[in-house]
Design an enzyme around this catalytic site. Structure first.
Site: not given
Ligand code: SAH
Length: 334
Positions: A90, A103, A110, A114, A117, A208-209, A284, A325
């Protein structure tokens, strides 16, 4: 360079790698692809017919197949593509005042797992090639001013193809997008960050902290057990040293998990004095996951505690079509 099925996808190549003569034709072909978005060699009408058939014999032009396009009430779009081997990925298009950001996904699925996610919930299928990453941008149908590597996948886990993509999209003979207009988001792959720093490309690094302490972060992000926060921030410091680019930290705020004033103060003390911008992202919802966003008051309180840091709350775009996200690939058919 990984081969897709059969011939090499010409979208993955730099002009100098397109093996045709005379040499000046290579630039022309590259521009047909990256700049003009040609979907076939036949379209390249200013090339001799013999050259076009030579290209078709030697290379594939793997235009991803647009299987579905959803448009959100806020103007965000989500495209589902079918790739050459039937994999699906996507792409989201976000509309801002200054134009579109595209994006892009870097992997089908992946590996990071996490907890919050959607992208990893159905496992990992494979890395995308640079041409497959670029193809999402070329054929997305809008003029974009930013490319963000924030779709499905961990870009640094597909390092070579991701870097190749960045160089392709910013190539002066192709789309010529400024490298500063490319953002790469990582879950915190420390060796990858250091490797990227060495390249000195001025890509905006988003990290992504999501938690200010190892205990909370270990709980939601397996990568933290390998590379804890102290190592991650050290690598970010090196990235800044090499590129002079301020780091953007993403903090997905989740009800009852990482949204307390104490955690906000910890976050502030962790990042104070470093060249950082904090992007707080209200969670989200993802079907089947036990998390939700905190209420507005909690988020406001959290932001107040970050006084002294540059911090903003990210506007949620596209959540009605599951394009926000963390929502990509939440749909099983993808
Ligand atoms: N793998 C990379 C790229 C993904 S970016 C990363 O981890 O940064 C997507 C961003 O959305 C990341 O910061 C991820 O942590 C965040 N994310 C994942 N699930 C989410 C959710 N349900 N709501 C909001 N942000 C989310």
């Amino acid at each position: 360079m990984p081969h897709e099925e059969g011939q090499l996808n010409i979208l993955s190549l730099f002009p100098g790698e397109i093996d045709v003569l005379p040499v000046y034709r290579r630039k022309q072909i590259f521009a047909w692809l990256g700049k003009k978005g040609a979907r076939s060699f036949e379209e390249m009408t200013d090339l001799p017919k013999t050259l076009r058939s030579e290209l078709a014999e030697r290379y594939s032009l793997s235009v991803p197949k647009e299987l579905e396009r959803q448009i959100s009430a806020d103007g965000t779009q989500k495209i589902m593509w079918g790739l050459v081997d039937g994999e699906r990925v996507e792409t989201a298009l976000m509309r801002y005042k200054h134009g579109y950001s595209v994006c892009l996904s870097t992997q089908a699925g992946c590996r990071q797992g996490c907890a919050f996610c959607a992208s990893g919930s159905h496992g990992f299928s494979r890395n995308l090639t640079a041409g497959e990453i670029l193809g999402q941008a070329i054929y997305c149908g809008v003029e974009y001013g930013h490319a963000v590597l924030m779709g499905t996948g961990e870009p640094l886990d597909n390092f070579d193809e991701t870097v190749r993509f960045i160089k392709l999209v910013s190539h002066p003979d192709g789309r010529n997008l400024g490298v500063r207009h490319v953002s790469l988001s990582t879950c915190g792959d420390v060796p990858g960050i250091l490797k990227l720093a060495e390249l000195g490309l001025p890509v905006t690094l988003s990290v992504s902290l999501h938690a200010p302490d190892d205990e909370t972060r270990n709980h939601i992000m397996p990568v933290n057990r390998k590379y804890p926060i102290s190592q991650l921030l050290e690598a970010c410091g090196k990235y800044f040293e090499k590129t002079a680019r301020r780091i953007s930290y993403e903090y997905v705020i989740i009800d009852g998990l990482n949204d307390s004033p104490v955690q906000a103060r910890r976050l502030a003390s962790l990042l104070r004095g470093t060249p950082a911008h904090v992007n707080v992202i209200p969670y989200n919802p993802v079907p089947g996951k036990p998390f939700r966003a905190p209420g507005q008051d909690t988020i406001r309180r959290f932001m107040r505690e970050l006084a002294g840091l540059q911090a903003t709350v990210r506007r949620t775009l596209g959540s009605d079509i599951m394009a926000a996200c963390g929502q990509m690939r939440s749909n099983r058919q993808c």
